[in-house]
Write a protein that holds these residues in place. Structure first.
Motif, PDB file in Angstrom:
ATOM      1  N   TYR A 219       1.944   0.121   7.574  1.00  0.00           N
ATOM      2  CA  TYR A 219       1.576  -0.690   6.022  1.00  0.00           C
ATOM      3  C   TYR A 219      -0.105  -1.294   6.794  1.00  0.00           C
ATOM      4  CZ  TYR A 219       2.500  -5.397   7.687  1.00  0.00           C
ATOM      5  OH  TYR A 219       3.110  -6.356   8.401  1.00  0.00           O
TER       6      TYR A 219
ATOM      7  N   PRO B 103       2.876  -8.110   1.974  1.00  0.00           N
ATOM      8  CA  PRO B 103       2.177  -7.123   2.264  1.00  0.00           C
ATOM      9  C   PRO B 103       2.493  -5.751   3.236  1.00  0.00           C
ATOM     10  CG  PRO B 103       2.045  -8.766   4.285  1.00  0.00           C
ATOM     11  CD  PRO B 103       3.253  -9.458   2.879  1.00  0.00           C
ATOM     12  N   HIS B 104       3.847  -6.131   3.300  1.00  0.00           N
ATOM     13  CA  HIS B 104       4.216  -4.688   4.510  1.00  0.00           C
ATOM     14  C   HIS B 104       5.243  -4.041   3.776  1.00  0.00           C
ATOM     15  CE1 HIS B 104       7.326  -8.334   4.440  1.00  0.00           C
ATOM     16  NE2 HIS B 104       8.621  -6.678   4.527  1.00  0.00           N
ATOM     17  N   LEU B 105       5.083  -3.882   2.049  1.00  0.00           N
ATOM     18  CA  LEU B 105       5.903  -3.754   0.933  1.00  0.00           C
ATOM     19  C   LEU B 105       5.238  -2.873   0.158  1.00  0.00           C
ATOM     20  CD1 LEU B 105       9.247  -6.335   0.649  1.00  0.00           C
ATOM     21  CD2 LEU B 105       8.603  -4.162   1.993  1.00  0.00           C
ATOM     22  N   THR B 106       5.344  -1.633  -0.698  1.00  0.00           N
ATOM     23  CA  THR B 106       4.714  -1.309  -1.309  1.00  0.00           C
ATOM     24  C   THR B 106       5.302  -2.289  -2.855  1.00  0.00           C
ATOM     25  OG1 THR B 106       5.941   0.522  -2.182  1.00  0.00           O
ATOM     26  CG2 THR B 106       5.049   1.223  -0.729  1.00  0.00           C
ATOM     27  N   ASN B 110       7.886  -4.422  -3.828  1.00  0.00           N
ATOM     28  CA  ASN B 110       7.796  -5.848  -3.875  1.00  0.00           C
ATOM     29  C   ASN B 110       8.221  -6.396  -4.956  1.00  0.00           C
ATOM     30  OD1 ASN B 110       5.580  -8.089  -2.740  1.00  0.00           O
ATOM     31  ND2 ASN B 110       4.147  -6.183  -2.168  1.00  0.00           N
ATOM     32  N   ASP B 144       3.567   3.054  -5.222  1.00  0.00           N
ATOM     33  CA  ASP B 144       3.381   3.260  -3.935  1.00  0.00           C
ATOM     34  C   ASP B 144       2.452   2.848  -3.025  1.00  0.00           C
ATOM     35  OD1 ASP B 144       5.834   4.390  -4.343  1.00  0.00           O
ATOM     36  OD2 ASP B 144       5.054   6.258  -5.238  1.00  0.00           O
ATOM     37  N   LYS B 145       1.290   2.131  -3.585  1.00  0.00           N
ATOM     38  CA  LYS B 145       0.165   1.539  -2.373  1.00  0.00           C
ATOM     39  C   LYS B 145       1.223   0.263  -2.651  1.00  0.00           C
ATOM     40  CE  LYS B 145      -3.461   3.485  -4.783  1.00  0.00           C
ATOM     41  NZ  LYS B 145      -5.014   3.901  -5.299  1.00  0.00           N
ATOM     42  N   TYR B 146       0.223  -0.359  -1.143  1.00  0.00           N
ATOM     43  CA  TYR B 146       0.575  -1.197  -0.656  1.00  0.00           C
ATOM     44  C   TYR B 146      -0.815  -2.487  -1.706  1.00  0.00           C
ATOM     45  CZ  TYR B 146       3.258   0.225   2.781  1.00  0.00           C
ATOM     46  OH  TYR B 146       4.324   0.959   3.400  1.00  0.00           O
ATOM     47  N   GLN B 149      -4.107  -2.004  -0.343  1.00  0.00           N
ATOM     48  CA  GLN B 149      -4.819  -1.218  -1.135  1.00  0.00           C
ATOM     49  C   GLN B 149      -5.519  -1.536  -2.635  1.00  0.00           C
ATOM     50  OE1 GLN B 149      -1.460   1.266  -0.546  1.00  0.00           O
ATOM     51  NE2 GLN B 149      -3.582   2.659   1.355  1.00  0.00           N
ATOM     52  N   GLN B 155      -4.031  -6.777  -8.378  1.00  0.00           N
ATOM     53  CA  GLN B 155      -2.837  -7.455  -7.135  1.00  0.00           C
ATOM     54  C   GLN B 155      -2.415  -9.539  -8.261  1.00  0.00           C
ATOM     55  OE1 GLN B 155      -2.863  -9.371  -3.010  1.00  0.00           O
ATOM     56  NE2 GLN B 155      -5.010  -7.664  -2.771  1.00  0.00           N
TER      57      GLN B 155
END
Ligand SMILES: Nc1ncnc2c1ncn2[C@@H]1O[C@H](COP(=O)(O)OP(=O)(O)O)[C@@H](O)[C@H]1O
Ligand SMILES: [Mg+2]
Lengths: 222, 256
Positions: A219, B103-106, B110, B144-146, B149, B155
């Motif tokens: 990620y 941050p580690h989940l799309t 989330n 599907d973004k993190y 991005q 956000q």
């Protein structure tokens, strides 16, 4: 100096040496898995609300990090049988490597957990997750990512430390090469070859970690 | 009686704080807080930095403990036991100044995490709920973004959707636009306005006085850990009763 190189005994022992490399790999990989379990478990216990549990973890880390690995492995192999715990060299080596690597991993992973902002924990709790869920699902992965380079070097070190298991004749590269050397007296050729093998093993380990990291930590971050 | 105060709900309050005191060690951060928020009511909480606004709303979902008084959410009395804290957190959504997306989940993950883990929804249910709410904050194309991005405004809208996925009865906002670049403030405020229009009960810590005028039923002004004054926005801005309120308004409106 007119020493003539003679690699014949090494070439003859090559199947043994390669098998021994596999032994080294086995010790290293099993030791690492145990070390990660101890590392993560230790970090969880280190945050316990019960002070004696925290002290136990701190005591464990201090004990392991301030005593020689050789003594630790001898303790398990020679001292524990006196209280009825008798283990073969390979399991002994794996346990010793796991405990030793685990103590270092606790400190490294703890640093990673502390580097994660408090807001992550708060967001998880505010969403109704429990503390353990927040740790497992939210904190752990970014924390491991943050310290993954340190963990990699610690585990390459663990891989090389497997050679100390030769002191209890565990099946790995150093002990097998010692045998070939004492049979052939070809010290230079044997240890030259072994050095190259260890280099290759270290390099493979680093590739393995890089591969894992690229997969697991794919990620993007700002 | 004007329209706003007569719209105050009858019967039980959605949130009530009665005689709440909080200390950080020897420092008293909240002093005898008595607030009642009706169902569907929108509160804007303002006051100088360090006056205890964050502390107050963080007590409501027990991110902070308090030492005295009682807090109720719906018919749950928020004690200090895990059970009532869990129950309250399921009813109360929170949006933070720093977004705090994982941050580690799309974006989609989330939004799905807590409904699956805390409400035990199936993956299918959680996903359809998440997509629906991402649609509602008009960001479904980013599913599907993190987080890294997305822009700050995007956000924060995801953070709002994530909180809404728990189907909360109440939403708490702690300076949701303060960390944003100016050009992104509007998209987040618009999302909050839309939420308000749908009837959500909201407590918003914010210095966006335009938002307060447009949306709030009541503005509560805090200073030094105490509620100094509360009034409907028209009255609050045109006729502040207390010297400290006037001083604060002078500073904050003078800036704009
Ligand atoms: N964890 C803490 N420990 C000690 N003091 C704190 C802590 N958090 C906040 N405070 C103090 O409590 C007061 C209120 O803080 P806060 O609620 O964050 O104010 P606001 O959100 O209105 O700016 C401030 O004086 C702050 O310094
Ligand atoms: Mg604040």
């Amino acid at each position: 100096m007119n020493y003539t190189l003679d690699f014949a005994p090494v070439i003859e022992g090559l199947p043994n040496l390669l098998a021994a490399c596999l032994g080294t790999f086995t010790l290293a990989i099993c030791g690492m898995i145990l070390a990660v379990i101890i590392g993560i478990g230790g970090v969880v216990l280190r945050q316990s609300t019960l002070a004696p549990v925290r002290w136990l973890v701190i005591g464990f880390v201090e004990l392991i990090r301030n005593t020689p690995f050789l003594v630790q492995i001898f303790f398990i192999y020679f001292a524990l049988p006196l209280i009825g715990v008798r283990l073969d060299p390979t399991p002994t080596a794996i346990i010793a490597l796991g405990i030793n690597g685990g103590a270092y991993a606790i400190e490294i992973i703890r640093g990673g957990v502390q580097s994660i902002s408090k807001g992550q924990m708060e967001a998880g709790l505010a969403l109704g997750l429990h503390k353990a869920q927040v740790f497992r699902l939210i904190i752990l992965k970014p924390a491991l990512r943050a310290i993954f380079p340190s963990l990699t070097s610690q585990f390459v070190l663990l891989t090389l430390t497997t050679s100390i298991a030769s002191a209890i004749s565990a099946y790995e590269l150093t002990s097998v090469s010692q045998r070939i050397e004492s049979d052939s007296f070809r010290s230079f050729e044997v240890y030259f070859t072994v050095t190259v093998f260890y280099l290759v093993i270290s390099w493979l380990m680093m590739r393995l970690f890089a591969f894992f990291s690229a997969r697991y930590f794919a990620y993007p971050v700002k | 009686m004007n329209e706003i105060s007569s719209s105050k709900p009858e019967g039980q309050a959605m949130i009530s704080m009665a005689g709440v005191d909080k200390w950080y060690g020897a420092f008293q951060a909240l002093k005898d807080i008595n607030i009642s928020v009706g169902k569907g009511e929108k509160i804007v909480l303002c006051g100088p930095s360090g006056s205890g606004k964050s502390t107050l709303i963080r007590c409501i979902n027990h991110l902070e403990t308090y030492q005295k008084g009682e807090i109720r959410v719906g018919d749950i009395v928020l004690g200090h036991q895990a059970k009532s804290i869990d129950a309250v957190r399921r009813e109360v959504g929170m949006v933070f100044q720093q977004f705090n997306l994982f941050p580690h989940l799309t974006v989609l993950e989330n939004c799905m995490l807590a409904p699956m883990r805390a409400l035990r929804l199936s993956k299918v249910e959680a996903e359809s709920r998440a997509r629906q709410l991402l649609e509602r904050v008009r960001i479904s194309e980013q599913a599907d973004k993190y987080p890294a991005q997305l822009s700050g405004g995007q956000q924060q809208r995801v953070a709002i959707a994530r909180a809404l996925c728990m189907r909360p009865q109440v939403m708490l906002f702690d300076e949701p636009t303060s960390a944003l670049d100016p050009e992104m403030v509007k998209e987040v405020l618009d999302t909050m306005i839309a939420l308000a229009e749908e009837g959500m009960t909201m407590i918003c810590v914010t210095h966006e006085m335009g938002f307060a005028r447009q949306v709030a039923d009541r503005v509560i002004f805090m200073a030094s850990g105490a509620v100094v004054e509360q009034a409907p926005p028209a009255e609050f801005f045109s006729d502040p009763k207390h010297e400290r309120t006037r001083k604060f308004l002078g500073e904050i409106l003078g800036r704009h």
